[in-house]
Design an enzyme around this catalytic site. Structure first.
Site, PDB file in Angstrom:
ATOM      1  N   HIS A  70       0.828  -1.209   0.000  1.00 37.68           N
ATOM      2  CA  HIS A  70       0.000   0.000   0.000  1.00 37.68           C
ATOM      3  C   HIS A  70       0.863   1.260   0.000  1.00 37.68           C
ATOM      4  CE1 HIS A  70       0.121   1.453   4.276  1.00 37.68           C
ATOM      5  NE2 HIS A  70       0.242   0.185   4.611  1.00 37.68           N
ATOM      6  N   ASP A 185       5.740   2.877   6.998  1.00 37.75           N
ATOM      7  CA  ASP A 185       4.469   2.183   6.811  1.00 37.75           C
ATOM      8  C   ASP A 185       3.666   2.969   5.776  1.00 37.75           C
ATOM      9  OD1 ASP A 185       2.090   0.795   7.011  1.00 37.75           O
ATOM     10  OD2 ASP A 185       1.609   1.504   9.031  1.00 37.75           O
ATOM     11  N   GLU A 217      -5.176   1.749   2.333  1.00 37.67           N
ATOM     12  CA  GLU A 217      -5.056   0.633   3.273  1.00 37.67           C
ATOM     13  C   GLU A 217      -5.322   1.082   4.694  1.00 37.67           C
ATOM     14  OE1 GLU A 217      -2.824  -2.103   6.087  1.00 37.67           O
ATOM     15  OE2 GLU A 217      -2.679   0.061   5.762  1.00 37.67           O
ATOM     16  N   GLU A 218      -4.841   2.276   5.037  1.00 45.02           N
ATOM     17  CA  GLU A 218      -4.926   2.746   6.419  1.00 45.02           C
ATOM     18  C   GLU A 218      -6.355   3.053   6.861  1.00 45.02           C
ATOM     19  OE1 GLU A 218      -2.620   2.490   8.394  1.00 45.02           O
ATOM     20  OE2 GLU A 218      -0.702   2.659   7.355  1.00 45.02           O
ATOM     21  N   ASP A 240       4.311  -5.386   4.257  1.00 43.16           N
ATOM     22  CA  ASP A 240       3.925  -4.279   5.132  1.00 43.16           C
ATOM     23  C   ASP A 240       4.898  -4.219   6.302  1.00 43.16           C
ATOM     24  OD1 ASP A 240       2.370  -2.219   6.388  1.00 43.16           O
ATOM     25  OD2 ASP A 240       0.554  -3.078   5.512  1.00 43.16           O
ATOM     26  N   HIS A 325       3.229   4.712  12.904  1.00 47.95           N
ATOM     27  CA  HIS A 325       2.193   5.750  12.854  1.00 47.95           C
ATOM     28  C   HIS A 325       2.597   6.997  13.643  1.00 47.95           C
ATOM     29  CE1 HIS A 325      -1.492   3.233  11.405  1.00 47.95           C
ATOM     30  NE2 HIS A 325      -0.377   2.905  10.769  1.00 47.95           N
TER      31      HIS A 325
END
Length: 367
Positions: A70, A185, A217-218, A240, A325
């Site tokens: 992603h 990420d 994706e998130e 990922d 994140h």
């Protein structure tokens, strides 16, 4: 001659990708970069915005293998502008306000202008001792652009709905094998996809291989659903990041520098046992360091892909990462290279006979 699989990759690709902005729903800049890097591939896109980059298989009956990586990163969207010109934000993907305060972020207007501000909240001297022990709620976090009022913000072209992205640099740390940046990420996996497709294009590969650079994706694995429908792969490997547990604050068996993590199970996928054993066998045969990961929270593109069509063999290859994140994650070069070697090896090793054997094994421990 030293090959890429022995460790020679272009790390500038990873740096470039991490520094590009691309919050969920706004990944076009990432896809444009891939278009330039992967001219050797057949290129396409789907209506949702995911990029498809394919190499034809060279055998008479090639399997279809999908690498799903992603493109999007976590970020925010402008939800309100108050009279004093402070820009309040709403999450796009999960972030924690505790890590945001006094970090830089950029807001992107509809006409292409970009402005940098500071993510802010209550100042420490204005808080009681009790309040200092609490996390600031996300609805109290705002972007300070250094303006006087709402009219000045609107004069910049900023409106509700504009997207906001973290800003950091890409850097090697004291031990240069440790890298720090935003958006590992999942730009590290996008970089892995670039290197893998470039490698496969330079040599023989029996299978049709598609890099699916997925969107959103998130916020719900959305691009993975449409890409799986378009590609219809026999086998899909989502690539990922995963939570490393080697810090004083996080504890699980996954550690930086110990190899690629093969997902046994997460919140959305229980890995097909035959596929997991096959990947372990490749790692053992090729001397690729690996770890086995079980995760109670979160999921990857594999969560939607394995439920597509009448069922697709799918799992996740994960890169251990600290501080996911946030504005600055940390990963280890050795884990990246391990994942790269595994991706290339699988693409060249798979045959229809192996695929049928995996189907026969199903989810059983004994075969």
């Amino acid at each position: 001659m030293t090959t890429k699989a022995q460790g020679q990759v272009d790390w500038q690709v990873l740096s470039d990708l991490c520094c590009l902005p691309g919050v969920s729903g706004h990944e076009a800049g990432i896809r444009a970069y891939l278009d330039r890097q992967l001219t050797m591939c057949q290129q396409g896109t789907d209506p949702l915005g995911s990029g498809l980059y394919s190499l034809a298989g060279q055998s008479r009956s090639p399997l279809s293998l999908l690498f799903s990586t992603h493109m999007d990163e976590i970020g925010w969207v402008v939800r309100a502008i108050d009279e004093a010109g402070y820009v309040f934000i709403q999450e796009v993907g999960r972030s924690w306000s505790h890590t945001l305060l006094q970090q830089e972020a950029q807001v992107f207007t509809q006409d292409g202008r970009v402005y940098t501000g500071i993510l802010a909240g209550p100042q420490v001297h204005s808080l009681s001792p009790e309040q200092r022990q609490q996390v600031v709620p996300m609805d109290r976090v705002y972007l300070d652009l250094g303006v006087h009022n709402r009219d000045q913000v609107r004069a910049l072209g900023i409106e509700v709905g504009d997207w906001v992205c973290p800003v950091t640099t890409f850097q090697a740390l004291a031990n240069p094998d440790y890298l720090a940046a935003k958006a590992f990420d999942n730009r590290v996996s996008v970089a892995l996809g670039v290197w893998t497709m470039q490698d496969l294009a330079q040599g023989s590969c029996p299978n049709k291989v598609t890099l699916g650079a997925t969107v959103q994706e998130e916020v719900g694995l959305r691009g993975a659903r449409t890409v799986a429908q378009a590609v219809k792969p026999h086998i899909a490997l989502a690539v990922d990041t995963c939570l490393a547990g080697d810090t004083p604050a996080d504890h699980n068996p996954i550690k930086l520098g110990k190899g690629v993590s093969l997902t046994v199970a997460d919140n959305m996928t229980v890995t097909h046992r035959g596929l997991l054993r096959y990947l372990e066998g490749i790692c053992q045969r090729e001397g690729i360091p690996y770890q086995l990961g079980c995760f109670l929270d979160g999921g990857t593109d594999a969560g939607n892909i394995h439920k597509s069509q009448t069922g697709i063999l799918a799992t996740t290859l994960s890169l251990p990462m600290r501080y996911m994140h946030t504005h600055r994650g940390i990963l280890h070069r050795a884990d990246v290279l391990a994942a790269y070697r595994l991706m290339v090896a699988v693409a060249r090793d798979l045959t229809p006979a192996i695929y049928q054997q995996l189907l026969d094994q199903n989810y059983h421990y004994q075969v």
